[in-house]
Design a protein around this motif. Structure first.
Motif, PDB file in Angstrom:
ATOM      1  N   ASP A 231       0.809  -1.217   0.000  1.00  0.00           N
ATOM      2  CA  ASP A 231       0.000   0.000   0.000  1.00  0.00           C
ATOM      3  C   ASP A 231       0.844   1.271   0.000  1.00  0.00           C
ATOM      4  O   ASP A 231       0.316   2.372  -0.152  1.00  0.00           O
ATOM      5  CB  ASP A 231      -0.959   0.004   1.197  1.00  0.00           C
ATOM      6  N   GLN A 232       2.162   1.118   0.167  1.00  0.00           N
ATOM      7  CA  GLN A 232       3.065   2.265   0.200  1.00  0.00           C
ATOM      8  C   GLN A 232       3.771   2.519  -1.136  1.00  0.00           C
ATOM      9  O   GLN A 232       4.613   3.397  -1.238  1.00  0.00           O
ATOM     10  CB  GLN A 232       4.131   2.052   1.283  1.00  0.00           C
ATOM     11  N   LYS A 233       3.428   1.766  -2.156  1.00  0.00           N
ATOM     12  CA  LYS A 233       4.171   1.812  -3.418  1.00  0.00           C
ATOM     13  C   LYS A 233       4.272   3.227  -3.996  1.00  0.00           C
ATOM     14  O   LYS A 233       5.344   3.655  -4.442  1.00  0.00           O
ATOM     15  CB  LYS A 233       3.515   0.873  -4.436  1.00  0.00           C
ATOM     16  N   PHE A 234       3.184   3.957  -4.001  1.00  0.00           N
ATOM     17  CA  PHE A 234       3.198   5.315  -4.555  1.00  0.00           C
ATOM     18  C   PHE A 234       4.200   6.189  -3.806  1.00  0.00           C
ATOM     19  O   PHE A 234       4.995   6.903  -4.412  1.00  0.00           O
ATOM     20  CB  PHE A 234       1.796   5.930  -4.470  1.00  0.00           C
ATOM     21  N   ASN A 235       4.165   6.132  -2.475  1.00  0.00           N
ATOM     22  CA  ASN A 235       5.078   6.933  -1.667  1.00  0.00           C
ATOM     23  C   ASN A 235       6.534   6.565  -1.917  1.00  0.00           C
ATOM     24  O   ASN A 235       7.414   7.428  -1.979  1.00  0.00           O
ATOM     25  CB  ASN A 235       4.760   6.757  -0.176  1.00  0.00           C
ATOM     26  N   LEU A 236       6.805   5.270  -2.044  1.00  0.00           N
ATOM     27  CA  LEU A 236       8.175   4.808  -2.255  1.00  0.00           C
ATOM     28  C   LEU A 236       8.698   5.258  -3.624  1.00  0.00           C
ATOM     29  O   LEU A 236       9.863   5.647  -3.763  1.00  0.00           O
ATOM     30  CB  LEU A 236       8.246   3.279  -2.144  1.00  0.00           C
ATOM     31  N   LEU A 237       7.818   5.204  -4.610  1.00  0.00           N
ATOM     32  CA  LEU A 237       8.204   5.674  -5.951  1.00  0.00           C
ATOM     33  C   LEU A 237       8.476   7.176  -5.948  1.00  0.00           C
ATOM     34  O   LEU A 237       9.353   7.658  -6.671  1.00  0.00           O
ATOM     35  CB  LEU A 237       7.102   5.351  -6.966  1.00  0.00           C
TER      36      LEU A 237
END
Length: 402
Positions: A196-202
């Motif tokens: 669920d954190q993929k956007f933030n990590l990108l």
């Protein structure tokens, strides 16, 4: 530095991962690290929005521990500043904001529980208020100019709220950027997070590119299902196993999971190695293998991670005696009643349950018994002179005396 080969390290690092972005870059980073002897900087960020950790949180913490065991530099970022924004991930409304003091207080408990998983002597702990709190308004404007509103609306939860005409506060757009700034400050090589954190990590990867740093690789871990096998593990859903739960509770709750999530739990909650996981896959497919025996093995492994093998066996024996044989444990803790009191208070004050609200919920579910008789009144009072055995749920006992 660990002397394991690139392939051996990659196999450990990638175990259980949902996605690695991009895989070839991570292999290259590991290869350069092996050749140069310079460890990678592996970052995990956490917002201390609440003080209690459950084994769902342990999934990313254990992945960070893998980097520690391989000799890399593990950095745990306590998001005391970002907690004041409130992570909007997975929310259909604005998350309540914490004060800096509340976040720091929660972080103390968080770190104390994380000791059960991480090697604290080899861990770098940072608070992102160290750098985010020093940014001027012009710094924030510059940071905000690194992305667009259209890009932010690509994020699934923002997109759903926008299309549903649910308000999105401007400060929520700053959260992914603030988390990305953490990666820039730490010059991280890899960032770990849930799917669920993929956007933030990108966003962190993109911001590093903008400032001329080598972009971090991203490793996302699956979200662990709760004991119901349906919803993600969460205290709110009542399907969690706390990192600080007793060994007996850990064991008993693990046995309650449905068969279809056993492999996921062996991988993520028990952190079983790759070879054993292959054996588990074969056993799950074998109709001659009793699923309960597999679950017992799983429960022992999980308890052993937080306690030890002897305590895990004691927990199994306790379960056999109390739940299977429907008996009572040989030793029951005593609670000395000093004055007339509500049963809810006794349950909470004795530590049988963590809160009065949880006690009320269990009473409403007829899961609280006095000498074998279910109590259904949340206003039930215990008078002086009463001595009895209190049972809460299937495995918690207390002898009330005065």
């Amino acid at each position: 530095m660990n002397i394991l080969s690139v392939d051996e390290q990659y196999k450990i690092i990638s175990k259980g991962a949902a996605e690695i972005i991009p895989e070839n870059e991570l292999r290259s980073k590991i290869e350069n690290s092996v050749k140069s002897g310079v460890p990678l900087v592996a970052k995990l960020g956490c917002d201390p929005s609440r003080p209690d950790l459950h084994i769902g949180h342990s999934v990313v913490l254990r992945k960070l521990r893998h980097f520690q065991d391989l000799g890399h530099k593990a950095v745990l970022v306590i998001g005391d500043f970002t907690a004041m924004i409130g992570d909007p991930t997975g929310r259909n409304k604005t998350r309540p904001q914490l004060t800096l003091e509340e976040a720091k207080e929660n972080a103390k408990t968080y770190l104390n529980q994380a000791k059960a998983i991480l090697d604290m002597d080899k861990l770098k702990v940072c608070y992102n208020s160290e750098w985010l709190g020093k940014m001027s308004f012009s710094d924030v404007i510059k940071l905000s100019s690194s992305t667009t509103v259209a890009r932010m609306l690509e994020r699934d939860d923002f997109n759903k709220r926008y299309n549903s005409e649910v308000p999105i506060s401007l400060h929520e757009f700053l959260y992914p950027l603030a988390q990305a700034q953490d990666s820039v400050e730490l010059v991280s090589d890899i960032e770990i997070g849930g799917t669920d954190q993929k956007f933030n990590l990108l966003m962190g990867r993109n911001l590093q590119k903008d400032v001329g740093q080598k972009p971090q690789c991203i490793l996302t871990m699956p979200i662990l299902e709760g004991t119901d096998g349906i919803e993600k593990m969460s205290k709110s859903y009542g399907n969690d196993i706390g990192i600080s739960d007793s060994a007996n509770d850990m064991y008993g709750k693990t046995l309650s999971i449905p068969d279809n999530v056993m492999l996921s739990w062996f991988t993520l909650a028990a952190d079983a190695d790759n070879q054993f996981l292959e054996e588990v896959k074969l056993k799950i497919k074998n109709s001659d293998v009793n699923p309960m025996e597999l679950k017992r093995d799983l429960a022992r492994r999980i308890v052993s991670l937080y306690y030890d093998e002897k305590i895990a066996l004691d927990a199994e024996n306790h379960f056999n005696q109390v739940t299977v044989a429907k008996g009572m444990p040989d030793e029951i803790e005593e609670y000395n009643l000093k004055e007339e009191d509500f049963l809810v208070n006794i349950i909470a004050d004795s530590g049988l349950l963590k809160s009065k609200s949880e006690a009320r919920r269990m009473i409403k579910q007829s899961a609280v018994k006095i000498d074998g008789e279910a109590i259904k009144d949340i206003q039930y009072k215990v008078s002086m002179g009463d001595s009895f055995v209190l049972k809460v749920g299937k495995r918690k006992f207390l002898k009330v005396v005065n």
